[in-house]
Each structure stands twice: as structure tokens, then as C-alpha cells.
Design a protein around this motif. Structure first.
Motif, PDB file in Angstrom:
ATOM      1  N   GLN A 159       0.796  -1.224   0.000  1.00  0.00           N
ATOM      2  CA  GLN A 159       0.000   0.000   0.000  1.00  0.00           C
ATOM      3  C   GLN A 159       0.834   1.281   0.000  1.00  0.00           C
ATOM      4  N   GLY A 160       2.161   1.147   0.068  1.00  0.00           N
ATOM      5  CA  GLY A 160       3.006   2.334   0.032  1.00  0.00           C
ATOM      6  C   GLY A 160       3.105   3.069   1.353  1.00  0.00           C
ATOM      7  N   LEU A 161       2.770   2.416   2.465  1.00  0.00           N
ATOM      8  CA  LEU A 161       2.788   3.086   3.770  1.00  0.00           C
ATOM      9  C   LEU A 161       4.202   3.160   4.320  1.00  0.00           C
ATOM     10  N   VAL A 162       4.469   4.201   5.112  1.00  0.00           N
ATOM     11  CA  VAL A 162       5.774   4.363   5.759  1.00  0.00           C
ATOM     12  C   VAL A 162       5.574   4.765   7.218  1.00  0.00           C
ATOM     13  N   GLY A 163       6.650   4.628   8.013  1.00  0.00           N
ATOM     14  CA  GLY A 163       6.625   5.089   9.396  1.00  0.00           C
ATOM     15  C   GLY A 163       5.613   4.357  10.248  1.00  0.00           C
ATOM     16  N   ASP A 164       4.960   5.105  11.157  1.00  0.00           N
ATOM     17  CA  ASP A 164       4.003   4.501  12.093  1.00  0.00           C
ATOM     18  C   ASP A 164       2.776   3.940  11.380  1.00  0.00           C
ATOM     19  N   ALA A 165       2.477   4.493  10.217  1.00  0.00           N
ATOM     20  CA  ALA A 165       1.308   4.006   9.470  1.00  0.00           C
ATOM     21  C   ALA A 165       1.527   2.594   8.936  1.00  0.00           C
ATOM     22  N   ASP A 166       2.777   2.211   8.814  1.00  0.00           N
ATOM     23  CA  ASP A 166       3.107   0.886   8.288  1.00  0.00           C
ATOM     24  C   ASP A 166       3.156  -0.117   9.438  1.00  0.00           C
ATOM     25  N   VAL A 167       1.997  -0.539   9.886  1.00  0.00           N
ATOM     26  CA  VAL A 167       1.902  -1.452  11.032  1.00  0.00           C
ATOM     27  C   VAL A 167       2.537  -2.795  10.676  1.00  0.00           C
ATOM     28  N   GLY A 168       3.427  -3.249  11.558  1.00  0.00           N
ATOM     29  CA  GLY A 168       4.096  -4.530  11.333  1.00  0.00           C
ATOM     30  C   GLY A 168       5.188  -4.480  10.297  1.00  0.00           C
ATOM     31  N   HIS A 169       5.492  -3.286   9.780  1.00  0.00           N
ATOM     32  CA  HIS A 169       6.568  -3.096   8.784  1.00  0.00           C
ATOM     33  C   HIS A 169       6.350  -3.910   7.517  1.00  0.00           C
ATOM     34  N   VAL A 170       5.107  -4.187   7.191  1.00  0.00           N
ATOM     35  CA  VAL A 170       4.823  -5.002   6.013  1.00  0.00           C
ATOM     36  C   VAL A 170       5.221  -4.281   4.734  1.00  0.00           C
ATOM     37  N   ASN A 171       4.880  -2.996   4.621  1.00  0.00           N
ATOM     38  CA  ASN A 171       5.215  -2.248   3.414  1.00  0.00           C
ATOM     39  C   ASN A 171       6.722  -2.040   3.297  1.00  0.00           C
ATOM     40  N   MET A 172       7.364  -1.833   4.446  1.00  0.00           N
ATOM     41  CA  MET A 172       8.820  -1.738   4.443  1.00  0.00           C
ATOM     42  C   MET A 172       9.431  -3.033   3.911  1.00  0.00           C
ATOM     43  N   ALA A 173       8.888  -4.157   4.316  1.00  0.00           N
ATOM     44  CA  ALA A 173       9.388  -5.452   3.865  1.00  0.00           C
ATOM     45  C   ALA A 173       9.252  -5.594   2.353  1.00  0.00           C
ATOM     46  N   TYR A 174       8.112  -5.181   1.811  1.00  0.00           N
ATOM     47  CA  TYR A 174       7.926  -5.217   0.358  1.00  0.00           C
ATOM     48  C   TYR A 174       9.041  -4.431  -0.349  1.00  0.00           C
ATOM     49  N   ARG A 175       9.300  -3.218   0.158  1.00  0.00           N
ATOM     50  CA  ARG A 175      10.301  -2.363  -0.490  1.00  0.00           C
ATOM     51  C   ARG A 175      11.703  -2.963  -0.375  1.00  0.00           C
ATOM     52  N   VAL A 176      12.018  -3.493   0.813  1.00  0.00           N
ATOM     53  CA  VAL A 176      13.336  -4.101   1.012  1.00  0.00           C
ATOM     54  C   VAL A 176      13.539  -5.264   0.046  1.00  0.00           C
ATOM     55  N   VAL A 177      12.573  -6.154  -0.028  1.00  0.00           N
ATOM     56  CA  VAL A 177      12.716  -7.347  -0.860  1.00  0.00           C
ATOM     57  C   VAL A 177      12.808  -6.964  -2.339  1.00  0.00           C
ATOM     58  N   ALA A 178      11.963  -6.030  -2.781  1.00  0.00           N
ATOM     59  CA  ALA A 178      11.994  -5.610  -4.190  1.00  0.00           C
ATOM     60  C   ALA A 178      13.339  -4.984  -4.535  1.00  0.00           C
ATOM     61  N   ASP A 179      13.795  -4.084  -3.669  1.00  0.00           N
ATOM     62  CA  ASP A 179      15.081  -3.431  -3.925  1.00  0.00           C
ATOM     63  C   ASP A 179      16.223  -4.445  -3.898  1.00  0.00           C
TER      64      ASP A 179
END
Length: 971
Positions: A293-313
Motif C-alpha cells: 500500500q506504500g505506507l511508511v513510518g508509524d502508518a506501516d503497522v508490522g513493517h509489512v510495506n517496508m518489507a515489500y520495499r526491502v525485498v523488491a530493492d
């Protein structure tokens, strides 16, 4: 051909693809402005040990900027160049690894679009081209663009770059959009020293709407971002820190494709462009997490969106690096890639809840996104998947173990304390947890690492491992010409050194090589990064000559050594310690025993033994390269080599360890070529002609034009003819090294080491001639010793000490075989035999111990029939045997508690005991052993059931009494 025929502002359907955007950039400079289009260099740096990865488009052109490019090389002919360069910024000075995933614009891998001018156009043309491309081809609204320029620095005596400012104003950029900034923002430097200069940056306002966003430029706002940097290299930063004007001006521009695509596709996040969306979709299909969903920071509950970005990069980085020959490993770039892969594995497994194998399943998608621009990805897709799968499997078990360690440690910690450094260090050193991954896992639990203590541990470890030249350490100031000295030499028409005499040697009547001395003139002397016409006695300096027969270090071959004498002064030798090539000039490093002056006439003498040894090993390297390809297949590619007088080293692609049989086959192919005594043909030919040779190796290196071809057994003119397959049947390589004239002079070759450096790359070390013969002799001697041990092992040995001695002999022989210079295939065979012998010895010792223990136990059982406690002394060769006697007594008499002492010839007394389970918990074996061994001034330990220890024979009688009294008090 230059227009999109649509505007990126007209809606989603009209947005150009990333592929079209990249292609338009390259076509614009190539077709409209006469630039030469070059392919991307691999991300593994070539010839720059200070770099882990290629991290900017300019890396491959550094020799031009530094003035060290060989004047006859293809690189030296470039004036205008354009390309899209693969870049990795992870580790080293430029490191974005820990920021990836936290926001929507940091990446470890990115593409740098760039155009360069090498002494051709400068500020006016560079700015004009950039403005034309952005506003007319890409149709970016002018009112959204802001440009910055260097505002000057009085402390360095640098005035503002008003020339650049005026160019922008003439192009029609409003004055309110042309902004000055200080040194830290608008002055670019390659490093602590070297070429540098002011830069101008182009920034884009994502919001627009007619507002003035000048106040947000360079303020870290996500709404106003830099998209293009134009660097004007006009100075050189000297060692003392001062700036000097460069003799020639260059332009170096860089525009990140990812940011440009974000602008042209009307997105606010790089991850929302078609460079990433196919990969993100593929991740969602393969895991059990919600859609990105493109969420960052506190809005990204559980760091799921961060994980997507890390894996893709990280998947893009892994695919590109593995393709370019960088594999997850344990040092340098390989270690960084290992961190990247493990970071991706962790986010996949623990955050996205993906099953093993997801990462490898993403490879086809990455190839689909990037393969058209970089076709090498398509060719290596299967290898990428194999390496990722293997490394993922290796880390998953460690990851789970490490997670449990962290959780247990956190539970035991006091509130408001830092995570203990020693635990983090064990995760780092033993389980291979990258430090940033440890930090991240702790951060998710709201805990910080005791970084100071961790750094102390790291420093201690580094001191233990210290050694070798460190990255960024200054080179020799007497052998590497600086850019100003090179410019002065060329402007003064000082000719490049004629080093063709290095190839002037012949075979004498009796098969000996004859090297003629070379007469030369001293053109200039070089010391402490400056040119001199005179250097006094006792000073070390570089000597530049008009001609030389010395070989300068290049192409993986060590430089010649030797000496020079001044004509008419035969008794004064100037030792030549090393020889280096710099910008076409050969620099001879000498210590002047007397004053040396420009104009001196000298005679040069190479160390013939050292030169001949290097020639032998270099020709042998070509034989080895050919043999490896013949045995392992044509896909076997050279990854590096190093030739010295002592040995040769060769790195190559591999799918695993080379087998014993393959090593033997490789050596046999080499032996056959040596026996044939093939003529080594060498000739200089135009580079374009050389590249037509079928099966030619190492054509991607930077070679001068014309280039030297070395062909074994087939004349060069034959391999150059159209449709000739001669090069496929023998060794044909581009090479500037010195070689034997016939292969028979190699005499012999033995591979004495073969190991995998990292996954996919093997390294062999070989010796030739007499050393090879000696290595074979060592191998035969060790084989004889191993045969002797094998025969003795087969004899019936009933003595435990004798078998233990035989076991020790096997262990010592194993160490000798592991370290000896001997044929590697034979080492492997002997290691297999020794491993089996060690198992046999261990089994025999265990069997003899059991037999001895059983015999002693039978005697004691008969002596103490069915008694609840047995306390006695027995002969035993070791504590292990004594423990076995105790175990067997208790097994055969389950209700009995046993303590035995065994006096040794050394004066030591061994102690072993076991307590019947019926007597627990009142009766403890550990307490029993401690009481007894304390009486003998010794120590003991164990569990409530079994324990062991030792003490001094003087207290043995008292210990037996204590043992009985202790047992009686507990029963």
C-alpha cells in the motif's frame, strides 16, 4: 524521434514506460548531440581496490579524469559519451543499505543515466542539452524545475560560479528558480584528493500549481527532489588540501533513472513506477501478507510495506551483482551482498511470512523488468536462482536460532538497559547476522544495542586480523604520476616511454633465453608527487626514461626487477625495485646511490631469472585457462589472475569444487601442450580486428589499440582469417604480458591449491618447472607415509596407548597434507584416506577402552557382589576408560553407586563416580566427587548422576575414607 507525443501530465494511459524513458535519454545524446553510446560497466569495479561496487556512472572513466589513461587505449579516444550505468550503493562511503525500505526513494541498486565530455564541451552546452531534454523531449513543465549553482567559498578562495548561473538565465530559467548553494551542496569531489569542481543540480517540484518552491530546494523535502547533477571538473584537490586548476576541463552528469521515471509517470514514490510494481505484485502472489500500500513510518503497522520495499530493492541488487560476478561471501563486496541477501531473507520469512524459495521465484520478474537494458541478466537467470536458493537455505536455520537468542536475552534484561554487546557479537560472528539486521530486530522491540561496547569488540577483532593495504590508503608517491605532472609532460612534448624492448628476447642455440641490455636516456625524475630534473644520493624516486626493456606491473603480471647503470660508470648500480605504468610513461622506482639527473645516459639490465620465471608462469596461465575451459566447458570464464616469479593464481567461474578427476584432467591437458612444445605466437593487431576472433577470451578489458594477441601453436594471422575456428582449438588471448617463445620451457605444471573464493568463483594456485617437480615429489612422499599408516592400522593392535599414538600420527599427517605444496588432486585423495583412518582409529580406541572397562567391571562385580556402594582403585589408562568402568558397573548393578580412583604414573589420581537413581536427590554424584577430589587438593564437577575429577596421589588414602563416609551419610 525526440518527442513523446504525449505529456506525463495527461493521465495514466499516456505515461511512458521506464524502458522508453531510458531509451529516449540514450538516443537524445547519441543521435542529436554526437555522443558515443557505451554499455554499462559491470558493478564489480575493475582495477580500483578502494571501491566495493561501481557506485556512479563516472567510475569507469576515472583514468580519463585522473589523466592516467593510456594514450593508445580505446578509452583515451573518447570525447563525448552517454550510457546507463548499473550502480550499487551499499557499503563504503556511499551506503544506502540501512535506509532502504524506511522511505520510498532509497535504493541499493539504481541506474545512473549520464553524459560526459572529456575535454570537449563545458558548461554552456551541458546545461543547454539538459534543459532541452527535460523540457522539450520529456515535456516537464518549466515552472516545476529549479536549478542550483555553486555560491562560492571565501575560505578556499573560490568565487561563485556566475558563469553557470548566467547560462541558466540565458536559457530562460527565471532568476527566482536559479539558486546559489555552498560547498557541501554544489561542489563535487571524487575523494580526499583528485579531480573536483562546482556542480549544478536540477530539482523538480512534485506539487507545482504555480507556487514558488525555492525555499524547499536542498531542504530534504519529499516534494522537491534533485533529479540531475551536472559536475564541471575544473580543479584538482591536492594532498595539502589546496585546489589547482585542471589542465583539461570535463563534464560528468548523472541522473537517477528511478527518480526520473517517478516524475514522468506522475508518481510520488519510486516504488509506484513500472520499475518496481511488477516485482511488488510478484511478492504479493508468493507470500501471505496484505497487498503493498506504500505506507511508511508509524502508518506501516508490522513493517509489512517496508518489507515489500526491502525485498523488491534487494532482489534487483542481487540479480545484478550475481550476474556481474559478485557472490555472497565473507569479505569486501561479497560480504555486503551476503548482508543484503540475509536482510531480504529475514523480511521474507518473518514479516511477509513467505515460504522458502520466494526470493528465487522473483528472478524472472526482475529479468523481465531489466533484461532488455541489460541482456546479461537473461543469460544468467538460472545461476542467480541457484545461488539465492542455496544462501537462503543456509541462513534460515541461523535466523530462527538468532531470533530465539534475541528473545531470550531481552526477557532476561533489566528494564531500560541496552542489549549486551557480547550477545550481538556472537550473532554477528557465529551466525552471520549483519549488524544492521541486529539493529533492526532490536529496534522493532524498542531496544538499543550497546554500540560502544560492540565497536570495542569489533576493534579488537580487527586488530587481530589486521594486515595488508587498507582501502583508500595512499599509494606510492614516487611511481604514480599525478594529473598535473602528466599534463606538464604532455604539454612539454615529453614522449611516452617506448617499452617495446621488453619483448626483445630470443632463444639461444642451447635453448637458453637471451635478454639484451637496453640503453636509455633519463627524461625526468619524480619524487613526492612532483617532477624533478635532479635527485640527490640516498633519495628514492621514480625514473622516467625514453625507452625501457623493463616490464611494468600490469595485466596481472608482477613488474620486472633489476638495475641500471650510468654509461661510463659501470661500478655504480641503481637497483630497480619496481616498475609502474602511468599515462603511457614507465616509472622505474630506484634509490639513487648517487645523484641522478635528467639527460643521464643509462643502461638497463633486468633480473633475468625473475623475468624468465614470470614469463614461464604467464604462459602457463594461458595453458591453464585453456585446459580449464577444455575440461569444465566453454562457459568457464576467467575472473582474475596474478603472475609472480614464484607461482601463478587464476580465478574462474565454477559451479562448485573442481573434482579430483577434473584436476587430473586439467593437468594432463597442460602436460600435453608442454610436451608438444608449441610455438607461442605474438603480434599486435587493431583492436577491432582482434574482437572478431572466435572464442577470444577477455575482450571486455580496457586494452590499447593496437592490441597484442598471444596464440599458442597457431600463427596470429591464421586466427584472424574470416571463419577461422583455430582459436577454438587452442589458447588465444589478448595479453600485454611477457611470454615464453615455446611451451616446452614450462617443463611441468602442478595445481597446488583449489578452493572456492565465494559461491560461483574458484581460485587455483599452480607452480611450474622445478617447483612443480618438487611438489610432485612431496606428494609421493606423503602418499608413502599414508600407505604406511594404513598398513599398521590393519594390523591387530591390542594396546590402547599404541592405538592412541597411531591416531595422533594420523592427525599430524592430516595437518602436513593440508599445508604442504603438493598436487591438489593428490591432497584431496590423501585427505579422504586420512579421514577414514581417523574414524577407524577412533573406533578402535573406543572398542579397546570398552574391552578394558568390561574386564575391570567384571572383576569389581565379583569382588563387591550386590553391595549398595562400590569404592575402590583400579588401573585405567585414561579418565574416559575409568568413566566407562563406572558406567558398566552401574548398568550391570542398577542399584549400586560407584566411585573409582585410578592413580597415574605422573602422580595424578583420576576420579569417576555415578550415583544410583534410587538415591536421588539426597545423594549427588557432583557433591561426592567434589568432596573426594578436594581431599586430594584437586577439582571435580558433573551432574547429580555422574561426575569426574582429579587430584594428587598424596591424598588418595584419605580420599577413599572421605568417599565412604560421604556415601554412608547420604544413604
Amino acid at each position: 524521434p525526440w518527442r513523446w507525443r504525449c505529456s506525463p501530465r495527461r493521465g495514466r494511459a499516456a505515461c511512458p514506460s521506464a524502458g522508453h524513458i531510458r531509451a529516449a535519454f540514450l538516443r537524445f545524446f547519441e543521435e542529436r548531440h554526437g555522443h558515443r553510446r557505451l554499455p554499462s560497466a559491470p558493478v564489480r569495479p575493475r582495477g580500483d581496490p578502494r571501491l566495493l561496487f561501481v557506485n556512479a556512472g563516472m567510475n569507469q572513466f576515472k583514468p580519463i579524469f585522473l589523466g592516467t589513461v593510456h594514450p593508445r587505449s580505446e578509452l583515451a579516444q573518447h570525447r563525448r559519451v552517454v550510457n546507463s550505468q548499473k550502480c550499487v550503493r551499499a557499503g563504503g562511503k556511499h551506503n544506502d543499505l540501512e535506509d532502504v525500505g524506511r522511505d520510498t526513494y532509497h535504493h541499493t541498486f539504481f541506474e545512473m543515466l549520464g553524459n560526459w565530455s572529456f575535454g570537449d564541451y563545458f558548461k554552456e552546452e551541458a546545461c543547454s542539452m539538459a534543459w532541452e531534454l527535460l523540457t522539450e523531449v520529456y515535456e516537464i513543465p518549466r515552472d516545476r524545475l529549479y536549478v542550483t549553482y555553486f555560491g562560492g567559498d571565501p575560505s578556499l578562495g573560490l568565487s561563485a560560479d556566475e558563469e553557470c548561473r548566467d547560462v541558466w538565465l540565458r536559457l530562460g530559467v527565471p532568476a527566482s528558480h536559479v539558486l546559489p548553494f555552498p560547498l557541501k551542496d554544489n561542489f563535487w569531489e571524487m575523494g580526499d584528493t583528485g579531480p573536483c569542481g562546482p556542480c549544478t543540480e536540477i530539482h523538480y517540484d512534485h506539487v507545482g500549481g504555480g507556487r514558488n518552491a525555492a525555499a524547499l530546494v536542498n531542504q530534504g523535502s519529499p516534494d522537491v527532489v534533485e533529479i540531475w547533477n551536472l559536475v564541471f571538473m575544473q580543479y584538482s584537490r591536492e594532498v595539502e588540501g589546496n585546489l589547482l586548476p585542471l589542465p583539461q576541463h570535463h563534464v560528468d552528469t548523472g541522473m537517477g533513472l528511478e527518480r526520473l521515471v517517478t516524475v514522468l509517470q506522475n508518481k510520488r514514490s519510486n516504488y509506484d513506477t513500472d520499475l518496481f510494481t511488477p516485482i511488488l505484485d510478484a511478492i504479493h502472489k508468493g507470500c501471505r501478507a496484505p497487498r503493498y500500500q506504500g505506507l511508511v513510518g508509524d502508518a506501516d503497522v508490522g513493517h509489512v510495506n517496508m518489507a515489500y520495499r526491502v525485498v523488491a530493492d534487494h532482489m534487483r541488487t542481487l540479480c545484478v551483482c550475481i550476474t556481474d560476478g559478485i557472490y555472497p561471501g565473507f569479505s569486501g563486496a561479497e560480504l555486503v551482498l551476503r548482508r543484503i541477501l540475509r536482510r531480504a531473507v529475514r523480511f521474507c520469512s518473518e514479516v511477509l511470512k513467505a515460504p522458502p524459495g520466494l526470493l528465487a521465484s522473483l528472478v524472472p520478474t526482475v529479468v523481465e523488468v531489466l533484461g532488455d537494458a541489460y541482456p546479461e541478466l537473461t543469460r544468467n537467470a538460472n545461476q542467480i536462482k541457484d545461488i539465492i536458493n542455496e544462501n537462503e537455505a543456509a541462513f534460515l536455520s541461523s535466523l530462527e536460532r538468532g531470533r530465539r537468542i534475541i528473545e531470550r536475552t531481552v526477557q532476561q534484561m533489566e528494564p531500560s538497559t541496552n542489549f549486551p554487546a557480547e550477545v550481538a557479537w556472537s550473532l554477528y560472528g557465529s551466525l552471520g547476522f549483519p549488524l544492521d539486521l541486529i539493529d533492526l530486530m532490536l529496534e522493532e522491540k524498542g531496544i538499543r544495542l550497546d554500540s560502544a561496547a560492540f565497536n570495542e569488540l569489533a576493534l579488537e577483532d580487527a586488530k587481530r586480523k589486521a594486515g595488508g593495504l587498507q582501502a583508500g590508503q595512499a599509494g606510492n608517491t614516487n611511481t604514480q604520476l599525478d594529473v598535473h605532472s602528466l599534463a606538464w609532460l604532455r604539454s612539454s612534448s615529453v614522449p611516452a616511454t617506448d617499452d617495446s624492448p621488453k619483448y626483445a628476447y630470443t632463444l639461444g642455440q642451447h635453448g637458453q633465453y637471451e635478454f639484451s641490455p637496453c640503453q636509455a636516456t633519463v627524461l625526468m625524475l619524480y619524487r613526492d608527487q612532483s617532477l624533478h630534473k635532479e635527485v640527490g644520493a640516498g633519495q628514492r624516486c621514480g625514473v622516467i626514461l625514453d625507452r625501457t626493456n623493463f616490464y611494468a606491473e600490469q595485466g596481472g603480471q608482477d613488474s620486472d626487477q633489476g638495475y641500471m647503470i650510468r654509461l661510463g660508470q659501470q661500478d655504480v648500480l641503481f637497483p630497480v625495485e619496481s616498475v609502474h605504468l602511468s599515462g603511457g610513461y614507465v616509472i622505474h622506482e630506484v634509490t639513487a646511490v648517487e645523484t641522478l639527473r635528467a639527460g643521464d645516459q643509462v643502461q638497463l639490465f633486468v633480473d633475468e631469472a625473475q623475468r624468465l620465471a614470470c614469463m614461464t608462469n604467464h604462459t602457463a596461465t594461458h595453458l591453464l585457462n585453456f585446459a580449464l575451459r577444455r575440461v569444465l566447458g566453454d562457459s568457464t570464464e576467467q575472473r582474475g589472475s596474478h603472475v609472480t616469479a614464484e607461482r601463478l593464481r587464476f580465478d574462474f567461474d565454477s559451479k562448485g569444487h573442481v573434482t579430483v578427476e577434473q584436476l587430473q584432467q586439467v593437468e594432463q591437458v597442460v602436460q600435453d601442450l608442454i610436451q608438444k612444445n608449441e610455438v607461442v605466437h605474438m603480434a599486435e593487431v587493431p583492436l577491432t580486428l582482434a574482437r572478431r576472433v572466435q572464442g577470444l577470451r577477455a575482450v571486455d578489458e580496457g586494452y590499447p589499440d593496437p592490441v597484442r594477441i598471444v596464440s599458442l601453436g597457431v600463427p596470429v594471422e591464421n586466427v584472424l582469417t574470416c571463419d577461422s575456428e583455430a582459436a577454438m582449438q587452442t589458447s588465444v588471448e589478448l595479453c600485454c604480458g611477457t611470454h615464453l617463445l615455446q611451451t616446452g620451457s614450462v617443463e611441468d605444471l602442478t595445481i597446488i591449491s583449489e578452493r572456492q573464493l565465494v559461491k560461483g568463483i574458484s581460485r587455483v594456485i599452480a607452480v611450474t618447472g622445478g617447483q612443480a617437480k618438487e611438489a610432485r615429489e612431496v606428494g609421493q612422499c606423503l602418499a608413502t607415509e599414508v600407505d604406511s599408516v594404513s598398513l599398521r592400522m590393519k594390523q591387530r593392535i591390542t594396546s590402547i596407548p599404541e592405538m592412541q599414538n597411531l591416531s595422533k600420527e594420523v592427525g599430524q599427517l592430516t595437518k602436513v597434507v593440508a599445508s604442504a605444496a603438493m598436487p591438489q588432486w593428490q591432497r584431496r585423495e590423501l585427505q579422504t584416506i586420512l579421514k577414514a583412518l581417523q574414524r577407524t582409529a577412533n573406533t578402535a580406541i573406543k572398542k579397546l577402552e570398552l574391552q578394558q572397562a568390561d574386564k575391570a567391571a567384571q572383576i569389581l562385580l565379583a569382588k563387591y557382589c550386590n553391595q549398595p556402594v562400590i569404592i575402590d582403585t583400579v588401573p585405567a589408562d585414561s579418565l574416559s576408560i575409568l568413566m566407562k568402568v563406572v558406567n558398566q558397573l552401574c548398568d550391570k548393578s542398577p542399584g549400586t553407586s560407584v566411585l573409582l580412583l585410578s592413580p597415574q604414573a605422573s602422580g595424578e589420581v583420576l576420579c569417576a563416580c555415578q550415583v544410583s537413581k534410587n538415591c536421588l536427590p539426597a545423594f549427588s554424584a557432583a557433591d561426592w566427587a567434589v568432596a573426594v577430589c578436594t581431599q586430594m587438593e584437586g577439582k571435580a564437577g558433573g551432574s547429580p548422576i555422574v561426575a569426574k575429577g582429579s587430584g594428587n596421589a598424596k591424598g588418595m588414602q584419605g580420599a577413599l575414607t572421605t568417599a565412604l563416609e560421604f556415601a554412608q551419610s547420604k544413604l
